[in-house]
Motif scaffolding. Structure first.
Motif, PDB file in Angstrom:
ATOM      1  N   GLU A  50       8.280 -44.646 -17.621  1.00 45.25           N
ATOM      2  CA  GLU A  50       7.396 -43.637 -17.017  1.00 45.25           C
ATOM      3  C   GLU A  50       6.032 -44.252 -16.692  1.00 45.25           C
ATOM      4  O   GLU A  50       5.489 -44.029 -15.609  1.00 45.25           O
ATOM      5  CB  GLU A  50       7.209 -42.442 -17.963  1.00 45.25           C
ATOM      6  N   ALA A  51       5.478 -45.002 -17.650  1.00 46.36           N
ATOM      7  CA  ALA A  51       4.127 -45.567 -17.456  1.00 46.36           C
ATOM      8  C   ALA A  51       4.117 -46.534 -16.269  1.00 46.36           C
ATOM      9  O   ALA A  51       3.249 -46.440 -15.386  1.00 46.36           O
ATOM     10  CB  ALA A  51       3.667 -46.270 -18.732  1.00 46.36           C
ATOM     11  N   ILE A  52       5.088 -47.436 -16.225  1.00 44.52           N
ATOM     12  CA  ILE A  52       5.104 -48.434 -15.142  1.00 44.52           C
ATOM     13  C   ILE A  52       5.352 -47.752 -13.788  1.00 44.52           C
ATOM     14  O   ILE A  52       4.647 -48.015 -12.807  1.00 44.52           O
ATOM     15  CB  ILE A  52       6.159 -49.537 -15.403  1.00 44.52           C
ATOM     16  N   THR A  53       6.326 -46.851 -13.744  1.00 42.16           N
ATOM     17  CA  THR A  53       6.647 -46.234 -12.449  1.00 42.16           C
ATOM     18  C   THR A  53       5.525 -45.296 -11.982  1.00 42.16           C
ATOM     19  O   THR A  53       5.233 -45.238 -10.795  1.00 42.16           O
ATOM     20  CB  THR A  53       8.005 -45.492 -12.499  1.00 42.16           C
ATOM     21  N   ASP A  54       4.865 -44.602 -12.916  1.00 42.10           N
ATOM     22  CA  ASP A  54       3.734 -43.738 -12.528  1.00 42.10           C
ATOM     23  C   ASP A  54       2.679 -44.536 -11.766  1.00 42.10           C
ATOM     24  O   ASP A  54       2.189 -44.113 -10.718  1.00 42.10           O
ATOM     25  CB  ASP A  54       3.062 -43.139 -13.780  1.00 42.10           C
ATOM     26  N   VAL A  55       2.328 -45.694 -12.334  1.00 41.55           N
ATOM     27  CA  VAL A  55       1.269 -46.504 -11.715  1.00 41.55           C
ATOM     28  C   VAL A  55       1.723 -47.015 -10.339  1.00 41.55           C
ATOM     29  O   VAL A  55       0.976 -46.943  -9.344  1.00 41.55           O
ATOM     30  CB  VAL A  55       0.868 -47.688 -12.633  1.00 41.55           C
ATOM     31  N   LEU A  56       2.951 -47.502 -10.271  1.00 42.95           N
ATOM     32  CA  LEU A  56       3.458 -48.033  -8.991  1.00 42.95           C
ATOM     33  C   LEU A  56       3.458 -46.944  -7.919  1.00 42.95           C
ATOM     34  O   LEU A  56       3.037 -47.168  -6.776  1.00 42.95           O
ATOM     35  CB  LEU A  56       4.874 -48.595  -9.165  1.00 42.95           C
ATOM     36  N   VAL A  93       1.709 -43.987  -7.804  1.00 44.83           N
ATOM     37  CA  VAL A  93       0.380 -43.469  -7.431  1.00 44.83           C
ATOM     38  C   VAL A  93      -0.369 -44.441  -6.516  1.00 44.83           C
ATOM     39  O   VAL A  93      -0.924 -44.047  -5.486  1.00 44.83           O
ATOM     40  CB  VAL A  93      -0.433 -43.155  -8.709  1.00 44.83           C
ATOM     41  N   LYS A  94      -0.356 -45.717  -6.861  1.00 46.65           N
ATOM     42  CA  LYS A  94      -1.102 -46.702  -6.061  1.00 46.65           C
ATOM     43  C   LYS A  94      -0.478 -46.891  -4.678  1.00 46.65           C
ATOM     44  O   LYS A  94      -1.180 -47.040  -3.675  1.00 46.65           O
ATOM     45  CB  LYS A  94      -1.135 -48.054  -6.795  1.00 46.65           C
ATOM     46  N   THR A  95       0.838 -46.882  -4.634  1.00 43.25           N
ATOM     47  CA  THR A  95       1.512 -47.104  -3.345  1.00 43.25           C
ATOM     48  C   THR A  95       1.290 -45.915  -2.416  1.00 43.25           C
ATOM     49  O   THR A  95       1.020 -46.096  -1.220  1.00 43.25           O
ATOM     50  CB  THR A  95       3.022 -47.348  -3.563  1.00 43.25           C
ATOM     51  N   ILE A  96       1.363 -44.716  -2.959  1.00 44.49           N
ATOM     52  CA  ILE A  96       1.130 -43.527  -2.118  1.00 44.49           C
ATOM     53  C   ILE A  96      -0.330 -43.512  -1.637  1.00 44.49           C
ATOM     54  O   ILE A  96      -0.619 -43.185  -0.488  1.00 44.49           O
ATOM     55  CB  ILE A  96       1.515 -42.230  -2.867  1.00 44.49           C
ATOM     56  N   LYS A  97      -1.241 -43.913  -2.530  1.00 45.35           N
ATOM     57  CA  LYS A  97      -2.659 -43.982  -2.138  1.00 45.35           C
ATOM     58  C   LYS A  97      -2.816 -44.954  -0.943  1.00 45.35           C
ATOM     59  O   LYS A  97      -3.478 -44.626   0.056  1.00 45.35           O
ATOM     60  CB  LYS A  97      -3.501 -44.469  -3.329  1.00 45.35           C
ATOM     61  N   ALA A  98      -2.180 -46.100  -1.037  1.00 43.66           N
ATOM     62  CA  ALA A  98      -2.254 -47.091   0.054  1.00 43.66           C
ATOM     63  C   ALA A  98      -1.665 -46.503   1.338  1.00 43.66           C
ATOM     64  O   ALA A  98      -2.207 -46.693   2.427  1.00 43.66           O
ATOM     65  CB  ALA A  98      -1.498 -48.364  -0.331  1.00 43.66           C
ATOM     66  N   ALA A  99      -0.556 -45.777   1.197  1.00 48.04           N
ATOM     67  CA  ALA A  99       0.107 -45.203   2.378  1.00 48.04           C
ATOM     68  C   ALA A  99      -0.800 -44.151   3.032  1.00 48.04           C
ATOM     69  O   ALA A  99      -0.945 -44.126   4.257  1.00 48.04           O
ATOM     70  CB  ALA A  99       1.433 -44.590   1.966  1.00 48.04           C
ATOM     71  N   GLU A 100      -1.423 -43.316   2.204  1.00 52.13           N
ATOM     72  CA  GLU A 100      -2.291 -42.268   2.756  1.00 52.13           C
ATOM     73  C   GLU A 100      -3.529 -42.871   3.433  1.00 52.13           C
ATOM     74  O   GLU A 100      -3.925 -42.459   4.511  1.00 52.13           O
ATOM     75  CB  GLU A 100      -2.675 -41.281   1.657  1.00 52.13           C
ATOM     76  N   GLN A 101      -4.101 -43.886   2.778  1.00 54.58           N
ATOM     77  CA  GLN A 101      -5.298 -44.521   3.351  1.00 54.58           C
ATOM     78  C   GLN A 101      -5.009 -45.165   4.704  1.00 54.58           C
ATOM     79  O   GLN A 101      -5.883 -45.320   5.536  1.00 54.58           O
ATOM     80  CB  GLN A 101      -5.814 -45.610   2.398  1.00 54.58           C
ATOM     81  N   ASN A 102      -3.761 -45.600   4.886  1.00 49.31           N
ATOM     82  CA  ASN A 102      -3.415 -46.339   6.103  1.00 49.31           C
ATOM     83  C   ASN A 102      -2.533 -45.536   7.073  1.00 49.31           C
ATOM     84  O   ASN A 102      -1.942 -46.110   7.977  1.00 49.31           O
ATOM     85  CB  ASN A 102      -2.710 -47.648   5.735  1.00 49.31           C
ATOM     86  N   ASN A 103      -2.461 -44.240   6.834  1.00 48.28           N
ATOM     87  CA  ASN A 103      -1.631 -43.360   7.689  1.00 48.28           C
ATOM     88  C   ASN A 103      -0.213 -43.891   7.896  1.00 48.28           C
ATOM     89  O   ASN A 103       0.311 -43.889   9.017  1.00 48.28           O
ATOM     90  CB  ASN A 103      -2.286 -43.153   9.062  1.00 48.28           C
ATOM     91  N   PHE A 157       9.263 -41.542  -6.350  1.00 45.18           N
ATOM     92  CA  PHE A 157       8.632 -41.635  -5.031  1.00 45.18           C
ATOM     93  C   PHE A 157       9.030 -40.431  -4.184  1.00 45.18           C
ATOM     94  O   PHE A 157       8.211 -39.821  -3.509  1.00 45.18           O
ATOM     95  CB  PHE A 157       9.061 -42.928  -4.323  1.00 45.18           C
ATOM     96  N   LYS A 158      10.311 -40.085  -4.229  1.00 40.57           N
ATOM     97  CA  LYS A 158      10.792 -38.969  -3.395  1.00 40.57           C
ATOM     98  C   LYS A 158      10.202 -37.644  -3.859  1.00 40.57           C
ATOM     99  O   LYS A 158       9.944 -36.754  -3.052  1.00 40.57           O
ATOM    100  CB  LYS A 158      12.308 -38.932  -3.425  1.00 40.57           C
ATOM    101  N   GLU A 159       9.986 -37.530  -5.187  1.00 44.92           N
ATOM    102  CA  GLU A 159       9.388 -36.302  -5.728  1.00 44.92           C
ATOM    103  C   GLU A 159       7.932 -36.156  -5.318  1.00 44.92           C
ATOM    104  O   GLU A 159       7.439 -35.061  -5.109  1.00 44.92           O
ATOM    105  CB  GLU A 159       9.382 -36.347  -7.268  1.00 44.92           C
ATOM    106  N   LYS A 160       7.212 -37.292  -5.267  1.00 46.15           N
ATOM    107  CA  LYS A 160       5.745 -37.236  -5.160  1.00 46.15           C
ATOM    108  C   LYS A 160       5.195 -37.275  -3.749  1.00 46.15           C
ATOM    109  O   LYS A 160       3.997 -37.115  -3.566  1.00 46.15           O
ATOM    110  CB  LYS A 160       5.111 -38.395  -5.953  1.00 46.15           C
ATOM    111  N   THR A 161       6.019 -37.602  -2.765  1.00 43.72           N
ATOM    112  CA  THR A 161       5.478 -37.686  -1.413  1.00 43.72           C
ATOM    113  C   THR A 161       6.502 -37.259  -0.368  1.00 43.72           C
ATOM    114  O   THR A 161       7.714 -37.394  -0.592  1.00 43.72           O
ATOM    115  CB  THR A 161       4.977 -39.116  -1.083  1.00 43.72           C
TER     116      THR A 161
END
Ligand code: KG4
Ligand code: ZN
Length: 332
Positions: A237-243, A245-255, A275-279
Motif C-alpha cells: 500500500e505504501a509503495i503503490t500510494d506514492v507511485l 499520487v506522484k504519477t497522477i500529479k505529473a499527468a495533471e501538470q502536463n495535461n 491507478f484505475k481507481e484514482k484517475t
C-alpha cells in the motif's frame, strides 16, 4: 524494419526479433536469478559469467529461425546496468554488426521499459506520462509523442523495486521481491493496524524516496513478526500510494491523455488497480512478462527513438543517465 535486439544489463540474457517496433517475431529470455538466491542479492561476477554462458546458444537459436540476411539492424542495451553483464551483450552486438555490416542501435535500458506498452497494440493517445518503476529505477517521463522522452523526476535514494526487494528480504522472502510481497499481501483480509510512512507524499516535487521504508518495516517487524501478511499488505500500500499520487500529479501538470506504466513493479496488480481507481486518465500497462527485463523492449525502443551508429562508436556505459534522450544523445 526488422531489428535483432539483445539485452544483458543484469541477470537476464535476452534476444528478440521485432518488426516495425511493435510486432514480435521471436523472443527468448534466460535468467541467472536462481544462481544468485543463496547470496541474498545479485552477484555481478556470477551474472556476467552466466551472460557469457547463455548468449551464444541463444543467438544461435534465434538466428536459426530468422537468418541474419532478413535483419535490417541490430539493437543492444548500452546501459545502465552491471558492467560485466552489459559487456557481453554489447560485444556480441558489435561483432554481429561488424561481420554483417548491419547498423547498430545502442539503447538505454530504462527508456526501453516504456516501449513494452507499444507491443502488439495500437499506440496510445499522447501526450503521455510514463512511470518506469524497476529494481534500479523509479523515473517519470513526459512523452509528447512516441518518439520523444523528457525526463521529469526520479527517486532521490532507493528505487520502488529495491524497496520491495529489501523489505521482502526482511520478511524472510529471500527472492522474488515484489512478487512475493504481492502474493503474501493477498492473504491479508481486513483493515491494517500498521501504518508505514509514505515518503515525499505531500511534497511539491515529483521526486520519490523509498529508503526510509525499510527502517520503518524493520521497526514493525521487531515489534511483532507474527503478522507477515498484514505487513506485506501495508508495504505494498505504501509503495503503490506514492507511485500513484506522484504519477497522477505529473499527468495533471502536463495535461497528459495517457499514463504508461513500465518496469518490473508495473507487474503489480494492486498498482494497476489503484491507478484505475484514482484517475480517469487512460492507464496503459504491458503484459506482465514484458514488465520485467526482455529484449522485445530494446528492439521497440531502437525502432522509435534509436539512432543507427557505427559499431566502433558503441561501448557499454554502466551508469548511463536516464536523463539523456536516446534519440539526440543530448541532455534533455
Ligand atoms: O524491470 P526489472 O525486471 O529489472 C530491473 O531493470 O530492475 O524489475 C525488477 C523489479 C524487482 O525489484 C522486483 O521486486 C519488482 O521488479 N517486481 C515487482 C513485481 N514483480 C517484479 N514488484 C511488485 N510487484 C510485483 N508483482
Ligand atoms: Zn529493467
Amino acid at each position: 524494419m526488422r531489428i535483432l535486439a539483445i539485452e544483458s544489463s543484469c541477470d537476464e540474457t535476452a534476444t528478440a526479433i521485432i518488426e516495425n517496433g511493435t510486432h514480435v517475431l521471436k523472443t527468448l529470455v534466460s535468467s541467472s536469478a536462481s544462481f544468485h538466491e543463496k547470496y541474498g542479492g545479485i552477484l555481478p561476477e556470477l551474472a556476467a559469467r552466466k551472460q557469457l554462458e547463455f548468449i551464444l546458444p541463444m543467438m544461435h537459436h534465434i538466428l536459426q529461425e530468422s537468418p541474419l540476411e532478413t535483419i535490417d539492424a541490430i539493437a543492444v542495451t548500452q546501459g545502465p546496468g552491471l558492467i560485466g553483464s552489459l559487456l557481453i551483450g554489447v560485444e556480441t552486438a558489435k561483432t554481429l554488426s561488424f561481420v554483417t555490416k548491419k547498423p547498430l542501435i545502442p539503447v538505454n535500458h530504462v527508456h526501453a521499459h516504456i516501449y513494452a506498452n507499444f507491443i502488439e497494440k495500437d499506440l496510445p493517445t499522447f501526450p503521455a506520462i510514463a512511470l518506469v518503476a524497476s529494481g534500479g529505477h523509479t523515473e517519470l517521463f513526459f512523452m509528447k509523442d512516441e518518439r520523444s522522452l523528457t525526463w521529469l523526476a526520479g527517486t532521490i535514494d532507493d528505487a520502488a523495486g529495491e524497496a520491495f526487494d529489501k523489505t521482502a528480504r526482511l520478511l524472510g522472502f529471500e527472492n522474488r521481491g515484489g512478487a512475493a510481497i504481492e502474493e503474501e499481501a493477498r492473504l491479508f483480509k481486513g483493515k491494517p493496524t500498521i501504518t508505514l510512512p509514505r515518503p515525499l507524499f505531500h511534497d511539491h516535487s515529483l521526486n520519490f524516496s523509498f529508503s526510509g521504508l525499510k527502517t520503518a518495516v524493520l521497526r514493525e517487524w521487531q515489534k511483532d513478526s507474527q503478522h507477515i501478511s498484514e505487513l506485506a499488505y501495508e508495504i505494498q500500500e505504501a509503495i503503490t500510494d506514492v507511485l500513484v499520487v506522484k504519477t497522477i500529479k505529473a499527468a495533471e501538470q502536463n495535461n497528459a491523455q495517457t499514463i504508461l506504466l513500465a518496469g518490473g513493479v508495473a507487474a503489480n496488480q494492486r498498482l494497476r488497480d489503484k491507478f484505475k481507481e484514482k484517475t480517469s486518465i487512460n492507464i496503459v500497462f504491458p503484459s506482465k512478462d514484458l514488465c520485467t527485463d526482455n529484449a522485445v523492449t530494446i528492439g521497440s525502443a531502437a525502432y522509435f527513438i534509436g539512432k543507427q551508429v557505427d559499431w566502433s562508436d558503441v561501448s557499454a556505459i554502466p551508469n548511463l543517465s536516464v536523463e539523456i534522450n536516446s534519440l539526440l544523445g543530448q541532455p534533455i
